[in-house]
Each structure stands twice: as structure tokens, then as C-alpha cells.
Scaffold this motif. Structure first.
Motif, PDB file in Angstrom:
ATOM      1  N   THR A   5      -2.818  32.007   1.422  1.00 30.21           N
ATOM      2  CA  THR A   5      -2.477  31.318   0.100  1.00 30.21           C
ATOM      3  C   THR A   5      -1.913  32.505  -0.968  1.00 30.21           C
ATOM      4  N   SER A  70       0.074  34.604  -6.499  1.00 31.44           N
ATOM      5  CA  SER A  70       0.871  33.965  -5.825  1.00 31.44           C
ATOM      6  C   SER A  70       2.219  34.553  -5.331  1.00 31.44           C
ATOM      7  N   ASP A  75       7.446  30.328  -8.078  1.00 33.74           N
ATOM      8  CA  ASP A  75       6.295  30.731  -9.212  1.00 33.74           C
ATOM      9  C   ASP A  75       6.656  32.167 -10.055  1.00 33.74           C
ATOM     10  N   LEU A 185       1.270  24.863 -14.807  1.00 33.05           N
ATOM     11  CA  LEU A 185       0.602  24.073 -13.573  1.00 33.05           C
ATOM     12  C   LEU A 185       0.489  24.910 -12.412  1.00 33.05           C
ATOM     13  N   ALA A 186       1.430  25.824 -12.105  1.00 34.05           N
ATOM     14  CA  ALA A 186       1.328  26.433 -10.798  1.00 34.05           C
ATOM     15  C   ALA A 186       0.069  27.348 -11.003  1.00 34.05           C
ATOM     16  N   GLU A 187      -0.099  28.197 -11.974  1.00 36.44           N
ATOM     17  CA  GLU A 187      -1.427  28.731 -12.367  1.00 36.44           C
ATOM     18  C   GLU A 187      -2.822  28.022 -12.062  1.00 36.44           C
ATOM     19  N   GLU A 188      -2.864  26.621 -12.636  1.00 36.52           N
ATOM     20  CA  GLU A 188      -3.718  25.930 -12.271  1.00 36.52           C
ATOM     21  C   GLU A 188      -4.005  25.598 -10.673  1.00 36.52           C
ATOM     22  N   ASN A 189      -2.875  25.465 -10.016  1.00 33.22           N
ATOM     23  CA  ASN A 189      -2.835  25.101  -8.713  1.00 33.22           C
ATOM     24  C   ASN A 189      -3.323  26.138  -7.896  1.00 33.22           C
ATOM     25  N   LEU A 190      -3.159  27.647  -8.168  1.00 36.72           N
ATOM     26  CA  LEU A 190      -3.730  28.560  -7.749  1.00 36.72           C
ATOM     27  C   LEU A 190      -5.200  28.895  -7.891  1.00 36.72           C
ATOM     28  N   GLY A 192      -7.156  26.634  -9.175  1.00 36.39           N
ATOM     29  CA  GLY A 192      -8.125  25.677  -8.646  1.00 36.39           C
ATOM     30  C   GLY A 192      -8.707  25.574  -7.519  1.00 36.39           C
ATOM     31  N   GLN A 193      -8.175  26.718  -6.571  1.00 35.78           N
ATOM     32  CA  GLN A 193      -8.860  26.859  -5.305  1.00 35.78           C
ATOM     33  C   GLN A 193     -10.211  27.618  -5.650  1.00 35.78           C
ATOM     34  N   ARG A 198     -12.613  25.206 -11.034  1.00 33.93           N
ATOM     35  CA  ARG A 198     -12.537  23.913 -10.983  1.00 33.93           C
ATOM     36  C   ARG A 198     -13.836  23.385 -12.019  1.00 33.93           C
TER      37      ARG A 198
END
Length: 213
Positions: A5, A70, A75, A185-190, A192-193, A198
Motif C-alpha cells: 500500500t 502514497s 493522491d 480524505l486521501a491522507e485519512e485513507n492512508l 487509517g491503516q 484510527r
């Protein structure tokens, strides 16, 4: 967080570290073009523009390298658009009709700079432009919103648009903030892993503006 990822395959020349350096070079180029434009500006508030964007440059150059970044082209495009658009504004002369609003505009810019610098000082070398995990920070201004630096930028850009109103600047900020929200939102998606992030999301509810978003 899995390697698939956040990092490219070892066989490719396009590595996270090289992207990191390319990002720094792009910011230097955009900042240099901004300096050239504002230096010739008749607007007395041009140093305010330069102060804000110079802080972006310095923290980008001094940040800590990471492989947890990313590798998605989208992104990176969003990150560069969100960062570059404000550096492309034209510091036009403030219209007479806007002069009574100077104090409000300066207040927004001053407050925004305190917020964004406070967030950057807390991040220190963990600051970056493209979505990446350079360490999870949850204290300081991050207790109030998850992205205080962006919240500071929002106040600054509103104030600068009041000082330098033009259709060109409005469109640049509109494009920049469209990219900024998607970038956030892309930052939080990354991030959030990461289990730590979280947990932070459940503790700090709002992303940008308390009670709104």
C-alpha cells in the motif's frame, strides 16, 4: 500497514524517496515563481502571502523522509494542486470598496498563521505534502481538529482573497480547496491503516472545522 500500500516494488525506479525529493523540487519552483510575482506587486499586503507560503517551503525541505507514502498518482496530483494553487495567486491592488474590511482580513490571516504554524511546529519534521505516514501526532492543536494546518490555511486564504479579490484568485483558491478536501480524505485513507490513527479519529471527531466537517 502493508508494504504494497505504501511503497513501490524494489525493482522500479519510482521509489518513495525519489518522489519525496521530486515533491520538494516542485515546491521550490512554485515558491520561486511566487517570490518573483509578489516582489513587483503594488499591494501592500504581499509580504503576508510570502510569509505563509515560505513556511510551507521550509517545513517541506526540513521534513523527515519516509517510505510510508502514497504511490498513487491521483493522491500526488491532488497534493500538488492543493499546494501549488495558492502559490499562483496574483497579488492585485486592494479595491477601495474592500478597504473597510482590511482589519477583518488581517485578523483571519493572523489567526490562520498562528494555527497553521502551531500545527507545523507540533509536527516538526513529520510535515509533508503528499499523503504519508511520518508518525502519528495527536496532541497540541490536533486535540481540536484532525487537520489544524489545513484549518489555518482556510482562514489565511479567506483573508487573502478579501485583500486581493479577483476572479483569477477566486478560481485558484476554489481549485486549491477542491483538491485540498480530496487530499485530506486521501491522507485519512492512508493513515487509517495505522491503529493509532484510527484511535485518534474516534477521539478527535472533526477533520477541519469543529461542528461542520
Amino acid at each position: 500497514m502493508t508494504a504494497t500500500t505504501t511503497a513501490a516494488a524494489p525493482s522500479t525506479w519510482l521509489t518513495a524517496r525519489r518522489l519525496d525529493r521530486a515533491e520538494q523540487l516542485l515546491i521550490v519552483l512554485f515558491w520561486s515563481a511566487l517570490v518573483y510575482r509578489v516582489w513587483q506587486s503594488p499591494n501592500p499586503f504581499w509580504p503576508v502571502v510570502l510569509f505563509t507560503e515560505t513556511s510551507v517551503l521550509l517545513f517541506v525541505l526540513l521534513r523527515r523522509p519516509t517510505d510510508a507514502i502514497s504511490m498513487r498518482f491521483g493522491d500526488w496530483l491532488l497534493a500538488i494542486t492543493a499546494t501549488a494553487a495558492p502559490m499562483l495567486i496574483v497579488p492585485v491592488q486592494i479595491p477601495t470598496a474592500m478597504v473597510p474590511l482590511e482589519s477583518i482580513a488581517l485578523g483571519l490571516v493572523a489567526t490562520g498563521n498562528v494555527v497553521q504554524l502551531g500545527g507545523k511546529m507540533f509536527l516538526r519534521r513529520s510535515f509533508g505534502v503528499a499523503p504519508a505516514n511520518r508518525g502519528i501526532k495527536t496532541g497540541g492543536m490536533y486535540r481540536f481538529v484532525r487537520h489544524p494546518i489545513y484549518a489555518g490555511y482556510l482562514m489565511i486564504h479567506l483573508g487573502l482573497l478579501m485583500m486581493m479579490p479577483s476572479l483569477t484568485n477566486f478560481l485558484l483558491y476554489a481549485i486549491g480547496w477542491w483538491a485540498q478536501i480530496l487530499r485530506l480524505l486521501a491522507e485519512e485513507n492512508l493513515l487509517g491503516q495505522d491503529p493509532e490513527y484510527r484511535a485518534f479519529m474516534t477521539k478527535t471527531r472533526w477533520r477541519l472545522v469543529p461542528g461542520v466537517f
